[in-house]
Scaffold this motif. Sequence first.
Motif, PDB file in Angstrom:
ATOM      1  N   LYS A  26       0.805  -1.233   0.000  1.00 37.97           N
ATOM      2  CA  LYS A  26       0.000   0.000   0.000  1.00 37.97           C
ATOM      3  C   LYS A  26       0.834   1.277   0.000  1.00 37.97           C
ATOM      4  CE  LYS A  26      -3.970  -2.346   0.734  1.00 37.97           C
ATOM      5  NZ  LYS A  26      -3.886  -3.469  -0.130  1.00 37.97           N
ATOM      6  N   GLY A  27       1.962   1.262  -0.719  1.00 44.51           N
ATOM      7  CA  GLY A  27       2.738   2.484  -0.888  1.00 44.51           C
ATOM      8  C   GLY A  27       1.872   3.556  -1.539  1.00 44.51           C
ATOM      9  N   GLN A  28       2.024   4.780  -1.108  1.00 44.00           N
ATOM     10  CA  GLN A  28       1.173   5.877  -1.585  1.00 44.00           C
ATOM     11  C   GLN A  28       1.966   6.820  -2.474  1.00 44.00           C
ATOM     12  OE1 GLN A  28      -0.281   7.635   2.029  1.00 44.00           O
ATOM     13  NE2 GLN A  28      -1.496   5.851   2.574  1.00 44.00           N
ATOM     14  N   GLU A  29       1.244   7.462  -3.405  1.00 41.81           N
ATOM     15  CA  GLU A  29       1.827   8.491  -4.271  1.00 41.81           C
ATOM     16  C   GLU A  29       3.101   7.992  -4.954  1.00 41.81           C
ATOM     17  OE1 GLU A  29       2.224  12.191  -2.130  1.00 41.81           O
ATOM     18  OE2 GLU A  29       0.401  11.780  -1.008  1.00 41.81           O
ATOM     19  N   ILE A  30       2.990   6.849  -5.611  1.00 41.97           N
ATOM     20  CA  ILE A  30       4.149   6.256  -6.293  1.00 41.97           C
ATOM     21  C   ILE A  30       4.478   7.089  -7.532  1.00 41.97           C
ATOM     22  CG2 ILE A  30       5.047   4.214  -7.474  1.00 41.97           C
ATOM     23  CD1 ILE A  30       3.075   2.559  -5.705  1.00 41.97           C
ATOM     24  N   ALA A  31       5.736   7.493  -7.619  1.00 44.79           N
ATOM     25  CA  ALA A  31       6.200   8.309  -8.736  1.00 44.79           C
ATOM     26  C   ALA A  31       7.474   7.701  -9.313  1.00 44.79           C
ATOM     27  CB  ALA A  31       6.472   9.739  -8.276  1.00 44.79           C
ATOM     28  N   ILE A  32       7.511   7.614 -10.637  1.00 42.72           N
ATOM     29  CA  ILE A  32       8.708   7.152 -11.332  1.00 42.72           C
ATOM     30  C   ILE A  32       9.299   8.345 -12.063  1.00 42.72           C
ATOM     31  CG2 ILE A  32       9.650   5.613 -13.098  1.00 42.72           C
ATOM     32  CD1 ILE A  32       7.288   3.720 -12.502  1.00 42.72           C
ATOM     33  N   LEU A  33      10.541   8.664 -11.753  1.00 39.72           N
ATOM     34  CA  LEU A  33      11.255   9.743 -12.431  1.00 39.72           C
ATOM     35  C   LEU A  33      12.233   9.106 -13.403  1.00 39.72           C
ATOM     36  CD1 LEU A  33      10.234  11.047  -9.721  1.00 39.72           C
ATOM     37  CD2 LEU A  33      12.169  12.574  -9.916  1.00 39.72           C
ATOM     38  N   ASP A  34      12.010   9.336 -14.690  1.00 37.82           N
ATOM     39  CA  ASP A  34      12.885   8.815 -15.733  1.00 37.82           C
ATOM     40  C   ASP A  34      14.019   9.826 -15.914  1.00 37.82           C
ATOM     41  OD1 ASP A  34      14.166   8.006 -18.058  1.00 37.82           O
ATOM     42  OD2 ASP A  34      12.307   7.487 -19.090  1.00 37.82           O
ATOM     43  N   LEU A  35      15.204   9.442 -15.483  1.00 32.63           N
ATOM     44  CA  LEU A  35      16.364  10.338 -15.499  1.00 32.63           C
ATOM     45  C   LEU A  35      17.286  10.089 -16.683  1.00 32.63           C
ATOM     46  CD1 LEU A  35      17.200   9.905 -11.715  1.00 32.63           C
ATOM     47  CD2 LEU A  35      16.084  11.881 -12.751  1.00 32.63           C
ATOM     48  N   ARG A  36      16.901   9.214 -17.595  1.00 32.99           N
ATOM     49  CA  ARG A  36      17.806   8.817 -18.679  1.00 32.99           C
ATOM     50  C   ARG A  36      18.208   9.978 -19.582  1.00 32.99           C
ATOM     51  NH1 ARG A  36      14.546   3.877 -21.009  1.00 32.99           N
ATOM     52  NH2 ARG A  36      12.915   5.408 -20.584  1.00 32.99           N
ATOM     53  N   LYS A  37      17.365  10.994 -19.706  1.00 37.73           N
ATOM     54  CA  LYS A  37      17.699  12.137 -20.566  1.00 37.73           C
ATOM     55  C   LYS A  37      18.194  13.343 -19.765  1.00 37.73           C
ATOM     56  CE  LYS A  37      14.419  10.717 -24.086  1.00 37.73           C
ATOM     57  NZ  LYS A  37      13.112  10.963 -24.684  1.00 37.73           N
ATOM     58  N   VAL A  38      18.374  13.163 -18.455  1.00 35.01           N
ATOM     59  CA  VAL A  38      18.846  14.245 -17.596  1.00 35.01           C
ATOM     60  C   VAL A  38      20.368  14.176 -17.513  1.00 35.01           C
ATOM     61  CG1 VAL A  38      18.759  15.243 -15.279  1.00 35.01           C
ATOM     62  CG2 VAL A  38      16.696  14.241 -16.269  1.00 35.01           C
ATOM     63  N   LYS A  39      21.006  15.263 -17.877  1.00 32.70           N
ATOM     64  CA  LYS A  39      22.472  15.300 -17.882  1.00 32.70           C
ATOM     65  C   LYS A  39      23.018  15.065 -16.468  1.00 32.70           C
ATOM     66  CE  LYS A  39      26.325  18.073 -19.363  1.00 32.70           C
ATOM     67  NZ  LYS A  39      26.813  19.010 -20.307  1.00 32.70           N
ATOM     68  N   ASN A  40      24.044  14.252 -16.362  1.00 31.18           N
ATOM     69  CA  ASN A  40      24.737  13.932 -15.107  1.00 31.18           C
ATOM     70  C   ASN A  40      23.852  13.245 -14.063  1.00 31.18           C
ATOM     71  OD1 ASN A  40      27.171  15.069 -16.051  1.00 31.18           O
ATOM     72  ND2 ASN A  40      26.472  17.104 -15.451  1.00 31.18           N
ATOM     73  N   ALA A  41      22.797  12.592 -14.490  1.00 32.18           N
ATOM     74  CA  ALA A  41      21.938  11.861 -13.548  1.00 32.18           C
ATOM     75  C   ALA A  41      22.705  10.671 -12.979  1.00 32.18           C
ATOM     76  CB  ALA A  41      20.669  11.392 -14.235  1.00 32.18           C
ATOM     77  N   VAL A  42      22.400  10.337 -11.745  1.00 32.59           N
ATOM     78  CA  VAL A  42      23.111   9.271 -11.041  1.00 32.59           C
ATOM     79  C   VAL A  42      22.525   7.887 -11.300  1.00 32.59           C
ATOM     80  CG1 VAL A  42      23.936  10.809  -9.227  1.00 32.59           C
ATOM     81  CG2 VAL A  42      21.735   9.666  -8.961  1.00 32.59           C
TER      82      VAL A  42
END
Length: 127
Positions: A26-42
Amino acid sequence: MKQRKNKEVSSQDLCQLVTKGMIEKKGQEIAILDLRKVKNAVADYFIICSGTSDTQIDAIADSIEHEVHKAIQENPWHKEGKTNREWILIDYVDVVVHVFKKDRRKYYDLEELWGDAELTLIEESVA
């Protein structure tokens, strides 16, 4: 450079397993941030969810690890926060999971911090 052990499983597939583990408890407010196009993403992805208590966020983190290990026999590269249980981080190298207590999530506001990332919100009813 750190690498995941099971390279045959894509980061997108890993995201699905993580999300399943979040929904299971029952995790709430699940968000996926796709960082593949973000420069210097970890990482390729950050997956974030909230829980209402320290017990719930602990259970969500355990469920995520269980789902991933059951499906692809992979353990996290690194994890932290299990002791204070306000923000548990589970690092699968190219997918980094953040399980927050609600108030901590608002305080750190990772969605805003990584505002260049493509954001996908997951409906909790998805199984």
